[in-house]
Design an enzyme around this catalytic site. Structure first.
Site, PDB file in Angstrom:
ATOM      1  N   PRO A  96       0.827  -1.208   0.000  1.00  0.00           N
ATOM      2  CA  PRO A  96       0.000   0.000   0.000  1.00  0.00           C
ATOM      3  C   PRO A  96       0.865   1.264   0.000  1.00  0.00           C
ATOM      4  CG  PRO A  96      -0.554  -1.451   1.860  1.00  0.00           C
ATOM      5  CD  PRO A  96       0.615  -2.053   1.182  1.00  0.00           C
ATOM      6  N   GLY A 100       3.900   3.544   4.960  1.00  0.00           N
ATOM      7  CA  GLY A 100       5.070   3.345   5.809  1.00  0.00           C
ATOM      8  C   GLY A 100       5.757   2.008   5.563  1.00  0.00           C
ATOM      9  N   LEU A 101       5.266   1.262   4.557  1.00  0.00           N
ATOM     10  CA  LEU A 101       5.878  -0.041   4.256  1.00  0.00           C
ATOM     11  C   LEU A 101       6.937   0.067   3.167  1.00  0.00           C
ATOM     12  CD1 LEU A 101       2.778  -2.413   4.432  1.00  0.00           C
ATOM     13  CD2 LEU A 101       4.798  -2.562   5.869  1.00  0.00           C
ATOM     14  N   GLY A 102       7.313   1.288   2.826  1.00  0.00           N
ATOM     15  CA  GLY A 102       8.420   1.470   1.877  1.00  0.00           C
ATOM     16  C   GLY A 102       8.052   1.177   0.437  1.00  0.00           C
ATOM     17  N   SER A 103       6.797   1.477   0.050  1.00  0.00           N
ATOM     18  CA  SER A 103       6.366   1.131  -1.315  1.00  0.00           C
ATOM     19  C   SER A 103       7.236   1.799  -2.376  1.00  0.00           C
ATOM     20  CB  SER A 103       4.896   1.491  -1.530  1.00  0.00           C
ATOM     21  OG  SER A 103       4.726   2.881  -1.440  1.00  0.00           O
ATOM     22  N   ALA A 105      10.364   2.895  -2.218  1.00  0.00           N
ATOM     23  CA  ALA A 105      11.714   2.318  -2.256  1.00  0.00           C
ATOM     24  C   ALA A 105      11.677   0.921  -2.876  1.00  0.00           C
ATOM     25  CB  ALA A 105      12.300   2.259  -0.847  1.00  0.00           C
ATOM     26  N   ALA A 106      10.627   0.154  -2.577  1.00  0.00           N
ATOM     27  CA  ALA A 106      10.549  -1.218  -3.107  1.00  0.00           C
ATOM     28  C   ALA A 106      10.328  -1.206  -4.622  1.00  0.00           C
ATOM     29  CB  ALA A 106       9.427  -1.985  -2.406  1.00  0.00           C
ATOM     30  N   ASP A 147      15.378   3.246   4.600  1.00  0.00           N
ATOM     31  CA  ASP A 147      14.431   2.472   3.781  1.00  0.00           C
ATOM     32  C   ASP A 147      15.133   1.798   2.601  1.00  0.00           C
ATOM     33  OD1 ASP A 147      12.641   3.576   5.515  1.00  0.00           O
ATOM     34  OD2 ASP A 147      11.261   4.333   3.995  1.00  0.00           O
TER      35      ASP A 147
HETATM   36  C1  MEV Z   1      10.641   6.822   7.477  1.00  0.00           C
HETATM   37  O1  MEV Z   1      10.454   5.485   7.028  1.00  0.00           O
HETATM   38  C2  MEV Z   1      11.607   6.871   8.630  1.00  0.00           C
HETATM   39  C3  MEV Z   1      11.968   8.270   9.152  1.00  0.00           C
HETATM   40  O2  MEV Z   1      12.916   8.044  10.192  1.00  0.00           O
HETATM   41  C4  MEV Z   1      12.543   9.142   8.090  1.00  0.00           C
HETATM   42  C5  MEV Z   1      13.913   8.711   7.614  1.00  0.00           C
HETATM   43  O3  MEV Z   1      14.574   7.927   8.258  1.00  0.00           O
HETATM   44  O4  MEV Z   1      14.312   9.227   6.554  1.00  0.00           O
HETATM   45  C6  MEV Z   1      10.761   8.946   9.758  1.00  0.00           C
END
Ligand code: MEV
Length: 307
Positions: A96, A100-103, A105-106, A147
């Site tokens: 999704p 916050g699951l790194g979509s 970057a993945a 990430d």
């Molecule tokens: C984001 O996945 C993590 C944060 O620490 C930002 C970062 O590390 O660049 C909030």
């Protein structure tokens, strides 16, 4: 046709403080993945397609700040292509977006991997991480690099900005239930919010970041020693600090309360915060209860993974 993939990720402890040089721990999440394919399209210009984000463009026409086009250009540059080859690059993901699951970057990692694989060349993990980092800078402004690193290394990592990551070998298979709040995580905004607070009161924020760094160090030793309960308490402590720096939210706290109420050993937001994911550490036997608790508290999607 060549296909490649990359997993999602979660941050276990240390988000935000990691931007200020403190250690953090992240792990891949194999239950969700991005995939990319490369196929030959003779006599057609190189094209990059990502249906989920409405991208379908000739590489030559893509704006410089289009993240996937940047990834393709960087990868092709490293492959020594003088001009874009007659290839069609297509990316898809079941991660999704903005959760916050790194979509982002993945997807970038999958595209870079597919291009190198199609060219029959090995892609060193550091090179992959650097390429993905370039695309992350477009998404997030000034990311720490955690990430792209965890997604490139595909293993739990101990990460300090600017240093080589250290793989972590958990002494026990830790079960983590992840709940997507359904609220997009505005990482760029939360990172800027923390910076504002830090600029106004550096001493106070530095002390909080130090505490988060100590939590990360203890979490690493708890993971390596297989100490489930201790790791759970560290999740809770980290959450308290994330609330202090203003990146939690009522929606996330409702999910965290639901997890604890249903027997989780610890729970916290994961990633940028204000939206995105909550993670809960559980005994495997109670994972279904916590999953159900998350759903009743409004989680959009629930994933159980093992670190
Ligand atoms: C984001 O996945 C993590 C944060 O620490 C930002 C970062 O590390 O660049 C909030």
């Amino acid at each position: 046709m060549t296909t490649a993939s990359a997993p999602g990720k979660i941050i276990l402890v240390g988000e935000h403080a990691v931007v200020y040089g403190r250690p953090a721990i992240a792990a891949p999440v194999w239950q969700v993945q991005a995939r990319a394919t490369v196929e030959e399209t003779p006599n057609e210009a190189c094209r990059i397609v990502a249906p989920q984000i409405g991208l379908n463009i000739r590489l030559a026409d893509a704006a410089p700040n289009e993240p996937l086009a940047l990834v393709a250009r960087l990868a092709l540059g490293k492959l020594g292509a003088a001009s874009p080859p007659e290839w069609r690059i297509e990316a898809r993901s079941d991660i999704p977006m903005a959760s916050g699951l790194g979509s982002g970057a993945a997807i970038s990692a999958a595209v870079a991997r597919a291009l190198f694989a199609h060219a029959g060349q090995e892609l060193p993990v550091e090179t992959l991480s650097q390429i993905v980092f370039a695309s992350e800078r477009i998404h997030h402004g000034r990311p720490s690099g955690i990430d792209n690193t965890v997604i490139a290394w595909e293993t739990p990592i101990w990460f300090v900005k600017g240093e080589a990551p250290q793989p972590i070998r958990p002494g026990w298979p830790f079960t983590i239930v992840i709940a997507d709040s359904g609220v997009p995580a505005p990482t760029r905004e939360t990172v800027a919010h923390v910076r504002q607070g830090w600029e106004q009161d550096p001493a106070r924020y530095e002390a909080w970041f130090d505490e988060m760094g100590e939590i990360a160090a203890k979490a690493r030793s708890a993971m390596e020693a297989g100490q489930l309960r201790r790791l759970g308490r560290l999740f809770d402590k980290n959450q308290t600090l994330l609330e202090r720096i203003g990146v939690s939210s009522p929606v996330l706290e409702r999910l965290i309360d639901a997890a604890r109420h249903n027997g989780a050993l610890g729970a916290k937001l994961s990633g940028g915060g204000r939206g995105g994911n909550v993670i809960a550490l559980v005994e495997p036997a109670i994972a279904p209860l916590v999953e159900e608790g998350f759903r009743s508290a409004g989680a959009r999607r629930v994933i159980t993974t093992t670190i």
